[in-house]
Design a protein around this motif. Sequence first.
Motif, PDB file in Angstrom:
ATOM      1  N   GLN A 209      48.071  38.593  27.946  1.00 51.37           N
ATOM      2  CA  GLN A 209      47.259  37.946  28.971  1.00 51.37           C
ATOM      3  C   GLN A 209      46.091  38.854  29.297  1.00 51.37           C
ATOM      4  O   GLN A 209      46.287  40.010  29.687  1.00 51.37           O
ATOM      5  CB  GLN A 209      48.088  37.684  30.226  1.00 51.37           C
ATOM      6  N   MET A 210      44.896  38.342  29.125  1.00 47.71           N
ATOM      7  CA  MET A 210      43.687  39.128  29.326  1.00 47.71           C
ATOM      8  C   MET A 210      42.879  38.520  30.472  1.00 47.71           C
ATOM      9  O   MET A 210      42.423  37.379  30.367  1.00 47.71           O
ATOM     10  CB  MET A 210      42.853  39.158  28.038  1.00 47.71           C
ATOM     11  N   ASN A 211      42.723  39.271  31.530  1.00 47.11           N
ATOM     12  CA  ASN A 211      41.963  38.832  32.698  1.00 47.11           C
ATOM     13  C   ASN A 211      40.747  39.718  32.897  1.00 47.11           C
ATOM     14  O   ASN A 211      40.665  40.819  32.348  1.00 47.11           O
ATOM     15  CB  ASN A 211      42.848  38.881  33.946  1.00 47.11           C
ATOM     16  N   SER A 212      39.812  39.241  33.692  1.00 48.69           N
ATOM     17  CA  SER A 212      38.595  40.001  34.004  1.00 48.69           C
ATOM     18  C   SER A 212      37.946  40.531  32.735  1.00 48.69           C
ATOM     19  O   SER A 212      37.599  41.722  32.647  1.00 48.69           O
ATOM     20  CB  SER A 212      38.924  41.152  34.962  1.00 48.69           C
ATOM     21  N   LEU A 213      37.779  39.666  31.775  1.00 46.81           N
ATOM     22  CA  LEU A 213      37.250  40.091  30.481  1.00 46.81           C
ATOM     23  C   LEU A 213      35.814  40.580  30.595  1.00 46.81           C
ATOM     24  O   LEU A 213      35.017  40.072  31.396  1.00 46.81           O
ATOM     25  CB  LEU A 213      37.349  38.950  29.475  1.00 46.81           C
ATOM     26  N   LYS A 214      35.508  41.562  29.765  1.00 46.33           N
ATOM     27  CA  LYS A 214      34.186  42.174  29.730  1.00 46.33           C
ATOM     28  C   LYS A 214      33.594  42.031  28.325  1.00 46.33           C
ATOM     29  O   LYS A 214      34.343  41.917  27.349  1.00 46.33           O
ATOM     30  CB  LYS A 214      34.290  43.659  30.073  1.00 46.33           C
ATOM     31  N   PRO A 215      32.278  42.071  28.210  1.00 45.66           N
ATOM     32  CA  PRO A 215      31.675  41.990  26.868  1.00 45.66           C
ATOM     33  C   PRO A 215      32.221  43.056  25.910  1.00 45.66           C
ATOM     34  O   PRO A 215      32.350  42.793  24.702  1.00 45.66           O
ATOM     35  CB  PRO A 215      30.188  42.190  27.143  1.00 45.66           C
ATOM     36  N   GLU A 216      32.566  44.223  26.434  1.00 49.03           N
ATOM     37  CA  GLU A 216      33.087  45.280  25.567  1.00 49.03           C
ATOM     38  C   GLU A 216      34.507  45.012  25.079  1.00 49.03           C
ATOM     39  O   GLU A 216      35.037  45.764  24.258  1.00 49.03           O
ATOM     40  CB  GLU A 216      33.036  46.647  26.272  1.00 49.03           C
ATOM     41  N   ASP A 217      35.132  43.938  25.554  1.00 54.90           N
ATOM     42  CA  ASP A 217      36.432  43.530  25.024  1.00 54.90           C
ATOM     43  C   ASP A 217      36.280  42.710  23.744  1.00 54.90           C
ATOM     44  O   ASP A 217      37.287  42.372  23.111  1.00 54.90           O
ATOM     45  CB  ASP A 217      37.194  42.699  26.067  1.00 54.90           C
ATOM     46  N   THR A 218      35.065  42.384  23.382  1.00 52.64           N
ATOM     47  CA  THR A 218      34.821  41.614  22.163  1.00 52.64           C
ATOM     48  C   THR A 218      35.317  42.379  20.946  1.00 52.64           C
ATOM     49  O   THR A 218      34.936  43.532  20.725  1.00 52.64           O
ATOM     50  CB  THR A 218      33.318  41.316  22.016  1.00 52.64           C
TER      51      THR A 218
END
Length: 114
Positions: free
Chosen positions: A80-89
């Motif tokens: 489960q991935m929340n508060s995703l950021k561009p650097e999580d790409t």
Amino acid sequence: QVQLVESGGGLVQAGGSLRLSCAASRTISQFNDMGWYRQAPGKQRELVASVGGGAPTYGDSVKGRFTISRDYAKNTVYLQMNSLKPEDTAVYYCNAGVFPSIYWGQGTQVTVSS
């Protein structure tokens, strides 16, 4: 031979959420540990989260935002991935280990737009 099939990746805006799934071809209780890794273009593959016999382990950059869990009835591991950021790409890979073997899924792309 063990097969791991990831799903749930996609395109999401920054601040959004996604849940990745990893379905295993054998009962996951047989694995010593299972986890998620990711690899962004031009970067090395890095640990995102793993779980074995004890408490889960998380990469520093995802602590407090991502949660790994297991469903033994479905032989599936989730991220489960929340508060995703561009650097999580990155491409996210499922991983499972049972000595002396390590197995990998084919990967699923996660893209976070700013």
